[in-house]
Write a protein that holds these residues in place. Structure first.
Motif, PDB file in Angstrom:
ATOM      1  N   GLY A 225     -14.342  21.986  41.128  1.00 51.66           N
ATOM      2  CA  GLY A 225     -14.856  23.764  41.288  1.00 51.66           C
ATOM      3  C   GLY A 225     -14.008  24.210  40.077  1.00 51.66           C
ATOM      4  O   GLY A 225     -13.263  23.665  39.502  1.00 51.66           O
TER       5      GLY A 225
ATOM      6  N   GLU B 271     -19.291  22.313  40.945  1.00 46.40           N
ATOM      7  CA  GLU B 271     -19.922  23.613  40.470  1.00 46.40           C
ATOM      8  C   GLU B 271     -20.250  23.421  38.893  1.00 46.40           C
ATOM      9  O   GLU B 271     -19.880  22.593  38.148  1.00 46.40           O
TER      10      GLU B 271
ATOM     11  N   SER C 290     -23.917  22.376  42.666  1.00 48.71           N
ATOM     12  CA  SER C 290     -23.826  23.833  43.112  1.00 48.71           C
ATOM     13  C   SER C 290     -23.643  24.619  41.959  1.00 48.71           C
ATOM     14  O   SER C 290     -22.982  24.689  41.026  1.00 48.71           O
TER      15      SER C 290
END
Ligand SMILES: C[S@@+](CC[C@H](N)C(=O)[O-])C[C@H]1O[C@@H](n2cnc3c(N)ncnc32)[C@H](O)[C@@H]1O
Ligand code: SF4
Length: 412
Positions: A99, A133, A156
């Protein structure tokens, strides 16, 4: 991950955990996950308070060590440190979540290299979930194919909105339509699991704008959607613009209306909520990594400012990428502070996290005052009656709108 670090006791230089938190101390039955933070963005969105840096922000601070080029090596050093700290803990990694920041600003080969280090040091459990991500403008089919071949299983994408004027207020650099194209590209690359992140309540967004964003997201066919109310974080450019009256303040009632629109649209399209801000098309489409956070499992957060939780010990790393890389170059932990959770801390945390899940939390962990608050919440239509009768506190739709207040009352 908030960008302000809490106070705490110092972490030992070698990162060692107290004996009760290690595998021999009883950690065996909990799943283990890794969060890998990538603290770089091409530009900073005005609303964002995450621990991330643009090239301009890094110039002159932290030297070469803070650079994107060396970053994967520093992070791999922390994975090797984690191996030493966890000693003979035999657990394989169940979930990995990369992330940011914008992980996809790094070459795909760097992300794959980090994953390889986890595989070498810990092994990945069969069927492990491996997510990254990505900002929609930062990937293309070749990049996605490289991640898929390297072992990533879930993408994501930060979509936020389908409306150009909303994207503009949020300082997003992608064009409308690009996130939906990303879903198709990820599917073509072989990703079974794809998430789109949306934000509602942006100044200037109407109910119809929000409906259009939801319809565009649903139309792209991801198996997971996260929808977050815009939080105006102190110290952000958005907060200054609101203070100066350049854009209107966001409104709680409007947020509630938008949440109802989201739940109605997503449910009609076959997505079920399983956490207040998260909807999935099936149990297998849920984000297992986030579930691991919400159910008090063990996770190691690697990277600047990342938080970890292993066996009731919570610690957090230094925030700046330069200080982070420096610590690892000197064979020191990048841990900046830690706290050892008491049984009462863990009880309260269970309520805070589990009550936001569709599965809810057991009533038998509430105190007398918390149980009385739960009975009132059922009478007020905030907790569902049938699960309550079976010993669980589960939010109703109205309860989800007031989740923070219900949680506060139940932790009394
Ligand atoms: C930190 S971002 C990282 C992902 C990626 N950089 C992106 O922006 O697409 C993760 C998600 O957090 C959400 N987010 C970040 N700041 C927020 C805020 N102030 N209010 C609500 N949601 C926020 C956004 O939906 C974003 O996609
Ligand atoms: S791209 Fe994502 S992480 Fe970077 S500033 Fe924007 S919201 Fe934050």
């Amino acid at each position: 991950m908030p960008s302000v670090l809490p106070e705490g006791e110092p972490v030992p230089r070698d990162g060692a955990l107290p004996p009760h938190a290690t595998f021999g101390g009883g950690a065996a039955h909990r799943p283990l996950g890794f969060y890998l933070h990538v603290p770089y963005c091409a530009t900073r969105c005005g609303y964002c308070d995450f621990n991330t840096y643009t090239a301009t922000e890094l110039r002159g601070s932290g030297g070469a060590l803070a650079s994107r080029e060396n970053y994967a090596d520093a992070l791999i050093d922390e994975i090797r440190l984690a191996r030493k700290v966890l000693g003979d803990d035999p657990r394989q990694v169940e979930t990995v979540f990369v992330g940011g920041g914008t992980p996809t600003l790094l070459p795909a080969a760097d992300l794959v290299r980090m994953l390889r280090a986890l595989r070498e040091e810990f092994g990945l459990a069969p069927g492990a979930e491996v997510t990254t991500e990505a900002n929609p403008e930062s990937v293309d089919p070749a990049y996605l194919a490289e991640l898929r071949e390297g072992g990533f299983t879930r993408m994501s994408f930060g979509m936020q909105s389908a409306r150009p004027h909303v994207l503009k207020v949020l300082d997003r650099t992608h064009t409308p339509g690009r996130p939906e194209a990303c879903v198709a590209e990820a599917r073509a690359a072989g990703f079974a699991h794809v998430n789109l992140d949306l934000i509602y309540g942006t100044p200037g967004e109407s109910d119809d704008d929000w409906r259009a964003s939801l319809d565009a997201a649903i139309g792209a066919g991801p198996d997971h959607v996260s929808a977050y109310a815009l939080i105006v974080e102190d110290g952000t450019r958005l907060a200054s613009r609101i203070r100066r009256g350049e854009v209107p303040m966001t409104d709680d009632d409007e947020h509630a209306d938008r949440y109802l629109i989201a739940d109605e649209r997503l449910s009609a399209a076959g997505y079920s909520w399983y956490e207040v801000s998260n909807w999935a098309t099936a149990d297998a489409a849920r984000c297992r990594h986030n579930e691991l956070y919400w159910t008090g499992a063990d996770w190691w957060g690697a990277g600047p400012g990342a938080h970890s939780h292993v066996g009731g010990v919570r610690w957090w790393n230094v925030k700046h990428p330069g200080a982070y890389a420096q610590a690892l170059a000197e064979s020191r932990t990048p841990g900046a502070g830690r706290e050892i959770l008491t049984a009462e801390d863990r009880r309260v945390e269970r309520i805070l996290l589990e009550l936001r899940l569709a599965a809810g939390c057991p009533l038998d962990i509430l105190t007398g005052a918390g149980a009385a608050a739960a009975a009132r919440a059922v009478a007020d239509g905030l907790l569902a009656a049938a699960p309550y009768a079976e010993g669980r506190a589960v939010l109703t739709l109205r309860g989800r709108l007031l989740a923070d207040a219900v949680v506060r009352d139940l932790t009394d």
